[in-house]
Write an enzyme that holds these catalytic residues in place. Structure first.
Site, PDB file in Angstrom:
ATOM      1  N   HIS A 143       4.094   6.621  -6.344  1.00  0.00           N
ATOM      2  CA  HIS A 143       3.065   6.035  -5.457  1.00  0.00           C
ATOM      3  C   HIS A 143       2.636   4.698  -5.591  1.00  0.00           C
ATOM      4  O   HIS A 143       2.387   4.555  -6.883  1.00  0.00           O
ATOM      5  CB  HIS A 143       2.120   7.221  -5.025  1.00  0.00           C
ATOM      6  CG  HIS A 143       0.909   7.467  -5.897  1.00  0.00           C
ATOM      7  ND1 HIS A 143      -0.387   7.146  -5.595  1.00  0.00           N
ATOM      8  CD2 HIS A 143       1.005   7.226  -7.282  1.00  0.00           C
ATOM      9  CE1 HIS A 143      -1.029   7.181  -6.567  1.00  0.00           C
ATOM     10  NE2 HIS A 143      -0.384   7.487  -7.859  1.00  0.00           N
TER      11      HIS A 143
ATOM     12  N   ASP B  59       0.976  -1.290  -0.158  1.00  0.00           N
ATOM     13  CA  ASP B  59       0.025  -0.129  -0.285  1.00  0.00           C
ATOM     14  C   ASP B  59       0.784   1.185   0.017  1.00  0.00           C
ATOM     15  O   ASP B  59       2.003   1.030   0.024  1.00  0.00           O
ATOM     16  CB  ASP B  59      -0.916  -0.097   1.409  1.00  0.00           C
ATOM     17  CG  ASP B  59      -0.514   0.162   2.647  1.00  0.00           C
ATOM     18  OD1 ASP B  59       0.696   0.241   2.849  1.00  0.00           O
ATOM     19  OD2 ASP B  59      -1.076   0.397   3.680  1.00  0.00           O
ATOM     20  N   CYS B  60       0.404   2.290  -0.013  1.00  0.00           N
ATOM     21  CA  CYS B  60       1.392   3.573  -0.123  1.00  0.00           C
ATOM     22  C   CYS B  60       2.309   3.597   1.016  1.00  0.00           C
ATOM     23  O   CYS B  60       3.618   4.079   0.390  1.00  0.00           O
ATOM     24  CB  CYS B  60       0.392   4.886  -0.158  1.00  0.00           C
ATOM     25  SG  CYS B  60      -0.553   5.136   1.376  1.00  0.00           S
ATOM     26  N   SER B  61       2.204   3.690   2.232  1.00  0.00           N
ATOM     27  CA  SER B  61       2.980   3.873   3.105  1.00  0.00           C
ATOM     28  C   SER B  61       4.035   2.463   3.246  1.00  0.00           C
ATOM     29  O   SER B  61       5.301   2.785   3.534  1.00  0.00           O
ATOM     30  CB  SER B  61       2.459   4.085   4.549  1.00  0.00           C
ATOM     31  OG  SER B  61       1.809   2.924   4.966  1.00  0.00           O
TER      32      SER B  61
ATOM     33  N   ASP C 240       3.717   3.762   9.178  1.00  0.00           N
ATOM     34  CA  ASP C 240       2.235   4.164   8.613  1.00  0.00           C
ATOM     35  C   ASP C 240       2.414   5.801   8.263  1.00  0.00           C
ATOM     36  O   ASP C 240       3.191   6.371   8.951  1.00  0.00           O
ATOM     37  CB  ASP C 240       1.371   4.100   9.934  1.00  0.00           C
ATOM     38  CG  ASP C 240       1.124   2.428  10.184  1.00  0.00           C
ATOM     39  OD1 ASP C 240       1.222   1.589   9.294  1.00  0.00           O
ATOM     40  OD2 ASP C 240       0.845   2.287  11.123  1.00  0.00           O
ATOM     41  N   ALA C 241       1.622   5.880   7.158  1.00  0.00           N
ATOM     42  CA  ALA C 241       1.423   7.485   6.658  1.00  0.00           C
ATOM     43  C   ALA C 241       1.222   8.469   7.680  1.00  0.00           C
ATOM     44  O   ALA C 241       1.774   9.368   7.580  1.00  0.00           O
ATOM     45  CB  ALA C 241       0.391   7.390   5.473  1.00  0.00           C
TER      46      ALA C 241
ATOM     47  N   HIS D  70      -2.749   8.959   2.225  1.00  0.00           N
ATOM     48  CA  HIS D  70      -2.092   8.686   1.135  1.00  0.00           C
ATOM     49  C   HIS D  70      -0.890   9.298   1.482  1.00  0.00           C
ATOM     50  O   HIS D  70      -0.521  10.422   1.756  1.00  0.00           O
ATOM     51  CB  HIS D  70      -2.613   9.031  -0.085  1.00  0.00           C
ATOM     52  CG  HIS D  70      -2.089   8.062  -1.274  1.00  0.00           C
ATOM     53  ND1 HIS D  70      -2.354   7.003  -1.258  1.00  0.00           N
ATOM     54  CD2 HIS D  70      -1.367   8.612  -2.401  1.00  0.00           C
ATOM     55  CE1 HIS D  70      -1.654   6.361  -2.330  1.00  0.00           C
ATOM     56  NE2 HIS D  70      -1.126   7.674  -3.002  1.00  0.00           N
TER      57      HIS D  70
END
Length: 107
Positions: free
Chosen positions: A78, A12-14, A31-32, A66
């Site tokens: 990303h 995922d993004c993070s 984590d983001a 995000h």
């Protein structure tokens, strides 16, 4: 929310940001939301390749959802969702209204 996914199904993004930094021997939160809470704040006019760019719900005022890495020339790398390929996207794209800020984890 983007929460640090690193699985056989993808990033995922993070999770992408976390793994990228680990590969370069930089240790950052996973984590983001935690990534945004750390690092050095960077003004939009001072963005440099490698800075993290963050996006939040409620037009940039809510919860961070995000993160991408600034690639230069107004673009970011990303992971849009687990299982999807990492993408090069313009910062002026659909996430632009949710931009909340940038952080730098290297000096």
């Amino acid at each position: 929310m983007c929460g640090g996914g690193i699985t056989p199904q993808g990033f995922d993004c993070s999770g992408f940001i976390y793994a990228l930094h680990r590969a370069l021997d930089y240790y950052i939160p996973r984590d983001a939301q935690d990534q945004f809470a750390n690092g050095y704040p960077v003004a939009p006019e001072n963005l440099a390749a490698g800075d993290l760019v963050f996006f939040a719900r409620e037009h940039g005022t809510g919860e961070i959802h995000h993160v991408g890495v600034y690639a230069g020339n107004g673009k970011m790398l990303h992971a849009p969702k687990p299982g999807a390929a990492v993408q090069l996207a313009p910062l002026t794209g659909k996430l632009a209204p949710e931009y909340v800020g940038a952080r730098r984890f290297w000096q």
